[in-house]
Scaffold this motif. Structure first.
Motif, short mmCIF file in Angstrom:
data_model
loop_
_atom_site.label_atom_id
_atom_site.label_comp_id
_atom_site.label_asym_id
_atom_site.label_seq_id
_atom_site.Cartn_x
_atom_site.Cartn_y
_atom_site.Cartn_z
N TYR A 136 -1.90 0.16 2.08
CA TYR A 136 -1.97 1.55 2.57
C TYR A 136 -3.34 2.16 2.31
CZ TYR A 136 3.15 1.62 3.04
OH TYR A 136 4.45 1.37 3.40
N LEU A 137 -3.80 2.07 1.05
CA LEU A 137 -5.01 2.78 0.64
C LEU A 137 -6.27 2.22 1.26
CD1 LEU A 137 -4.25 3.42 -3.14
CD2 LEU A 137 -3.90 4.96 -1.22
N LEU A 138 -6.29 0.92 1.59
CA LEU A 138 -7.49 0.30 2.15
C LEU A 138 -7.46 0.17 3.67
CD1 LEU A 138 -8.10 -2.56 -0.46
CD2 LEU A 138 -9.06 -0.25 -0.41
N ASP A 139 -6.40 0.63 4.28
CA ASP A 139 -6.29 0.56 5.74
C ASP A 139 -7.24 1.59 6.36
OD1 ASP A 139 -5.63 0.44 8.39
OD2 ASP A 139 -3.47 0.75 8.11
N PRO A 140 -8.26 1.16 7.12
CA PRO A 140 -9.22 2.12 7.70
C PRO A 140 -8.58 3.06 8.71
CG PRO A 140 -9.56 -0.10 8.59
CD PRO A 140 -8.59 -0.24 7.46
N ALA A 141 -7.43 2.66 9.25
CA ALA A 141 -6.76 3.53 10.23
C ALA A 141 -5.88 4.57 9.58
CB ALA A 141 -5.92 2.67 11.18
N MET A 142 -5.73 4.52 8.24
CA MET A 142 -4.86 5.44 7.53
C MET A 142 -5.52 6.82 7.42
SD MET A 142 -1.83 5.56 6.33
CE MET A 142 -1.44 3.83 6.20
N ASP A 143 -4.71 7.84 7.36
CA ASP A 143 -5.20 9.21 7.21
C ASP A 143 -6.05 9.32 5.94
OD1 ASP A 143 -5.51 11.96 6.79
OD2 ASP A 143 -3.57 12.42 7.68
N PRO A 144 -7.28 9.84 6.04
CA PRO A 144 -8.14 9.95 4.85
C PRO A 144 -7.57 10.90 3.79
CG PRO A 144 -9.11 11.09 6.73
CD PRO A 144 -7.96 10.29 7.25
N LYS A 145 -6.60 11.72 4.16
CA LYS A 145 -5.99 12.64 3.19
C LYS A 145 -4.78 12.02 2.50
CE LYS A 145 -7.07 16.29 2.45
NZ LYS A 145 -8.01 16.78 1.43
#
Length: 451
Positions: free
Chosen positions: A46-55
């Motif tokens: 989750y945390l390293l997924d570049p497509a994940m919401d930066p917030k």
């Protein structure tokens, strides 16, 4: 989480910042342990997924406990709150932080540049943790006076001011725009312990009740500040938890008023032939049916659902009431005292009864008084209602009240058993039983004047 754990988390947050300053932090209660070595990998996905919401600020795993007896007689898993409702909130801005089993980005705890450079989230630690400089700085930030004249506890780190600082911290982080993800894998990520006696369970819930009300009536109340800062629906979800102990009011009313009216042969509900009666039945069956369906869909048994709804009533007549009263007294400046009565029963005996599904009382705690008084009132009113039906041949006017009393009697069976039938050390203390009978008699005498 209690205040001691909260203080430890604050120290660890600051001390770890000087020693490693790792970008991800795990918070875990001392009685919990890792149950799945793949958990960190799930989090990093989750945390390293570049497509994940930066917030995206944190990943919350549900609290799951080992050692729970087959039917979970105390509702210790809190299935509805920790898993079912958490899944629903995950569709908004994420589930609530429950104080344990949560991976945070370190950055969520820092609002900007800090006065201590070593604690800035972008600070790189390039010295050994055993070096004099690092150890000296760790001792400095761990000092009790370190946070004076700073924003620690208000805008930085875990937030102070309530007994449920985990809930409060999560709520204020959500108000700042951070989001979370609820991760509930088939194999529990962490496992912990749950109380095996009723008094410990209710004491814990009473502390939570006080803390939740402190959040409900603070300057950042979810019902005012929350619905504006997050969004109305999420704000109401947090308000639902913050005002949780207020449920003690309707629960207490339904536990006593219809039954006292029945003792005085007064009808306060529509007759069974009245169309409005169908509305009462629909609401009753609809609420219980929905919760039962949710439990079944979550893989639980009907027996566990039944015990959970019973515990909801018990909470309302104990923890919620005392939590509400204690919070009101604190608001008006009156000192309060907890009911930390120590059980002298050997833990092995408690564990044996718990595994057999037998309720554990054993101590003369004031927390037991409202529920035992309600149990006495409901039993006497139901029996009196049956007498009146045979005398007057008229059930229609009193049917709803007898239905409520009968439903309460079924729920109160462990109480009757503990008051009358049991002889073991976990039975209801005679003192509590006698006081409850006296209170029930006094309520009847007072109500006879009103009716």
């Amino acid at each position: 989480m209690n205040m001691k754990n909260h203080f430890v988390y604050i120290l660890k947050l600051r001390v770890s910042g000087t020693m490693s300053n790792a970008p991800v932090i795990l918070t875990l209660d001392t009685d919990m342990y890792s149950n799945d070595p793949q958990t960190p990998l799930r989090v990093l996905c989750y945390l390293l997924d570049p497509a994940m919401d930066p917030k995206l600020g944190y990943i919350q795993f549900p609290q799951i406990f080992h050692g729970i007896n087959e039917n979970d007689i105390y509702g210790g898993q809190l299935k509805l709150e920790f898993q079912i409702e958490a899944s629903g909130m995950d569709g908004l801005v994420g589930s609530t932080y429950t104080g344990t089993g949560c991976f945070f980005r370190r950055g969520v705890f820092f609002g900007g540049p800090l006065e201590t450079p070593e604690l800035n989230q972008d600070h790189l630690v390039n010295k050994s943790i055993n070096s004099k400089e690092v150890l000296a700085m760790a001792h400095h930030v761990a000092d009790c006076n370190f946070e004076k004249q700073t924003k620690w506890g208000t805008e930085i780190g875990f937030r102070y001011g309530t007994l449920v600082e985990d809930f409060y911290t999560d709520y204020l982080l959500k108000c700042k725009g951070w989001k979370s993800i609820f991760c509930n894998p088939k194999r529990p990520a962490f496992l912990g312990n749950s109380p095996i006696n009723l008094h410990s369970t209710l004491n814990q819930l009473m502390r939570w009740s006080v803390g939740l009300l402190e959040v409900a009536f603070c300057r950042y109340s979810p019902i005012t500040f929350g619905v504006k800062s997050i969004n109305p629906l999420t704000g109401l979800c947090y308000a639902h938890y913050a005002f949780w102990p207020i449920w003690s009011i309707p629960i207490t009313i339904y536990a006593f008023v219809p039954q006292i009216a029945l003792l005085n042969c007064a009808s306060i509900f529509p007759k069974a032939s009245d169309p409005w009666f169908l509305l009462y039945i629909f609401l009753f069956l609809g609420a219980y049916g929905q919760e039962c369906l949710e439990f079944m869909l979550a893989g639980e048994t009907i027996q566990r659902w039944w015990n959970n709804q019973r515990m909801w009533t018990i909470r309302g007549l104990s923890s919620f009431i005392f939590g509400l009263v204690e919070c009101l007294l604190k608001f008006i400046g009156i000192s309060t005292f907890g009911f930390n009565v120590t059980s002298k029963v050997i833990e092995e005996e408690q564990r044996k009864r718990y595994n057999q599904g037998i309720f554990e009382f054993g101590v003369p705690s004031p927390l037991f008084l409202p529920m035992t008084t309600a149990a006495v009132i409901n039993l006497v009113s139901f029996l009196w209602g049956i007498v009146q039906v045979f005398k007057q041949r008229e059930l229609e006017g009193l049917f709803t009240q007898m239905l409520l009393a009968g439903f309460a009697i079924v729920n109160c069976w462990p109480l009757y058993e503990a008051m009358v039938l049991r002889t073991d050390e976990g039975k209801m203390p005679v003192k509590i039983t006698l006081i409850s009978i006296t209170l029930a008699w006094a309520l009847y005498l007072v109500s006879s004047i009103a009716f």
